[in-house]
Design a protein around this motif. Structure first.
Motif, PDB file in Angstrom:
ATOM      1  N   UNK A  34       0.842  -1.009   0.124  1.00 13.00           N
ATOM      2  CA  UNK A  34      -0.179  -0.087  -0.062  1.00 13.00           C
ATOM      3  C   UNK A  34       0.950   1.309   0.117  1.00 13.00           C
ATOM      4  N   UNK A  35       0.598   2.340  -0.944  1.00 16.47           N
ATOM      5  CA  UNK A  35       1.434   3.463  -0.837  1.00 16.47           C
ATOM      6  C   UNK A  35       2.707   3.459  -1.701  1.00 16.47           C
ATOM      7  N   UNK A  36       2.921   2.333  -2.150  1.00 16.70           N
ATOM      8  CA  UNK A  36       4.062   2.130  -3.006  1.00 16.70           C
ATOM      9  C   UNK A  36       4.093   2.633  -4.430  1.00 16.70           C
ATOM     10  N   UNK A  37       5.091   3.128  -4.855  1.00 15.41           N
ATOM     11  CA  UNK A  37       4.927   3.502  -6.412  1.00 15.41           C
ATOM     12  C   UNK A  37       6.052   2.463  -7.047  1.00 15.41           C
ATOM     13  N   UNK A  38       5.626   1.802  -8.089  1.00 15.53           N
ATOM     14  CA  UNK A  38       6.458   0.948  -8.597  1.00 15.53           C
ATOM     15  C   UNK A  38       6.409   1.130 -10.409  1.00 15.53           C
ATOM     16  N   UNK A  39       7.296   1.347 -11.100  1.00 11.60           N
ATOM     17  CA  UNK A  39       7.655   1.506 -12.482  1.00 11.60           C
ATOM     18  C   UNK A  39       8.062   0.252 -13.010  1.00 11.60           C
ATOM     19  N   UNK A  40       7.363  -0.142 -14.094  1.00  8.81           N
ATOM     20  CA  UNK A  40       7.525  -1.114 -14.994  1.00  8.81           C
ATOM     21  C   UNK A  40       8.412  -0.659 -16.124  1.00  8.81           C
ATOM     22  N   UNK A  41       9.543  -1.148 -16.385  1.00  7.75           N
ATOM     23  CA  UNK A  41      10.289  -0.837 -17.680  1.00  7.75           C
ATOM     24  C   UNK A  41      10.588  -2.041 -18.341  1.00  7.75           C
ATOM     25  N   UNK A  42      11.162  -1.881 -19.588  1.00  6.40           N
ATOM     26  CA  UNK A  42      11.696  -2.902 -20.557  1.00  6.40           C
ATOM     27  C   UNK A  42      11.531  -2.818 -22.038  1.00  6.40           C
ATOM     28  N   UNK A 211       9.314   4.355  -6.190  1.00  8.84           N
ATOM     29  CA  UNK A 211      10.175   3.629  -5.000  1.00  8.84           C
ATOM     30  C   UNK A 211      10.773   2.433  -5.411  1.00  8.84           C
ATOM     31  N   UNK A 212      10.180   1.910  -6.621  1.00  6.79           N
ATOM     32  CA  UNK A 212      10.696   0.479  -6.977  1.00  6.79           C
ATOM     33  C   UNK A 212      10.528   0.349  -8.373  1.00  6.79           C
ATOM     34  N   UNK A 213      11.695  -0.161  -8.990  1.00  8.53           N
ATOM     35  CA  UNK A 213      11.664  -0.226 -10.588  1.00  8.53           C
ATOM     36  C   UNK A 213      11.840  -1.721 -11.002  1.00  8.53           C
ATOM     37  N   UNK A 214      10.781  -2.500 -11.638  1.00  4.08           N
ATOM     38  CA  UNK A 214      10.860  -3.454 -12.104  1.00  4.08           C
ATOM     39  C   UNK A 214      11.172  -3.618 -13.346  1.00  4.08           C
ATOM     40  N   UNK A 215      12.432  -4.353 -14.047  1.00  8.70           N
ATOM     41  CA  UNK A 215      12.407  -4.477 -15.323  1.00  8.70           C
ATOM     42  C   UNK A 215      12.201  -5.833 -15.750  1.00  8.70           C
ATOM     43  N   UNK A 224      15.163  -5.877 -10.095  1.00  4.14           N
ATOM     44  CA  UNK A 224      14.261  -5.302  -9.296  1.00  4.14           C
ATOM     45  C   UNK A 224      15.144  -4.313  -8.610  1.00  4.14           C
ATOM     46  N   UNK A 225      14.960  -3.016  -8.725  1.00  2.76           N
ATOM     47  CA  UNK A 225      15.884  -2.227  -8.282  1.00  2.76           C
ATOM     48  C   UNK A 225      14.931  -1.186  -7.028  1.00  2.76           C
ATOM     49  N   UNK A 226      15.468  -1.145  -5.943  1.00  3.28           N
ATOM     50  CA  UNK A 226      14.596  -0.294  -4.930  1.00  3.28           C
ATOM     51  C   UNK A 226      15.271   1.229  -5.032  1.00  3.28           C
TER      52      UNK A 226
END
Length: 233
Positions: A34-42, A211-215, A224-226
């Protein structure tokens, strides 16, 4: 421990193509709090948008389980999924998907009316003013710039006060200044309403604010990078 908002367990997505089955996503296991910001890249074709669609119940997993706010989306029927999205999710696409025959105010208010909100137009006006479009309430999409149309789409997504905000390339069709403005508004909505934000992007500057970036690569999570340390529990 933070509340779990989205949870994927061994999720697969296979679609039928002209030449046979195509594996879009493979062995996806992922949690979002909850409240997290996640970026999806690739790279293009890596499965980013498909993963976002699974999060929103707009696509069904072929295998595994997808849960949102404790509800198993893979077990819900279409009507139940639509109700769940209406109550808990806001979705912003690269293409604005505004109704051309409706004003900005009507575009934002209509989903609220369908949800039975008596204050639909008051809430819609509040959100449009929050994204700087108080002077555009009675304008139609064709009378607005691309940046303004995306602001309307953001207001529409935020108006129900969703628990989860999903955005697919929200700055993809916009120039630099408008893209920056939309980025600021997206994170402002997260801060103002406390929504969990998951976004697909090719823009490094947008991913860097998460907050977190998922490739993703070839349908799998490859990294995964925090970016920010989580607050102490």
């Amino acid at each position: 421990m933070k509340d779990m908002v989205l949870s994927f367990r061994d999720v697969e997505l296979t679609l039928q193509g002209n030449a046979g089955p195509v594996n879009i996503l493979r062995a996806i296991t992922l949690d979002v709090t909850r409240g997290e910001t996640v970026g999806l890249i690739g790279p293009s074709g890596s499965g980013k948008s498909s993963l976002l669609m699974l999060m929103g119940g707009l696509e069904r997993a072929t295998a595994g389980t997808v849960s949102a706010l404790g509800h198993d989306l893979t077990a819900l029927g279409e009507d139940a999924l639509a109700r769940f999205r209406r109550q808990h999710m806001g979705v912003v696409f690269q293409s604005f998907h505004l109704i051309p025959t409706m004003t900005a105010l009507e575009n934002v208010a209509t989903p609220l009316e369908l949800a039975g909100r008596r204050d639909a137009f008051e809430r819609a006006e509040e959100e449009l003013r929050a994204v700087g479009l108080g002077h555009r309430l009675d304008h139609y999409p064709v009378q607005m710039s691309g940046g303004e149309q995306q602001r309307v789409a953001l207001a529409r997504a935020a108006a129900p006060r969703p628990d989860i905000l999903l955005a697919d390339e929200p700055t993809g069709n916009l120039d630099g200044p408008n893209g920056q403005a939309i980025m600021d508004l997206l994170f402002g909505l997260r801060d103002r309403h406390g929504a969990t934000l998951v976004l697909v992007t090719h823009a490094p500057e947008l991913a860097a604010r998460c907050d977190r970036v998922i490739t993703l690569a070839d349908g799998r999570i490859s990294g995964v990078e925090t970016r920010r340390k989580e607050a102490a529990e």
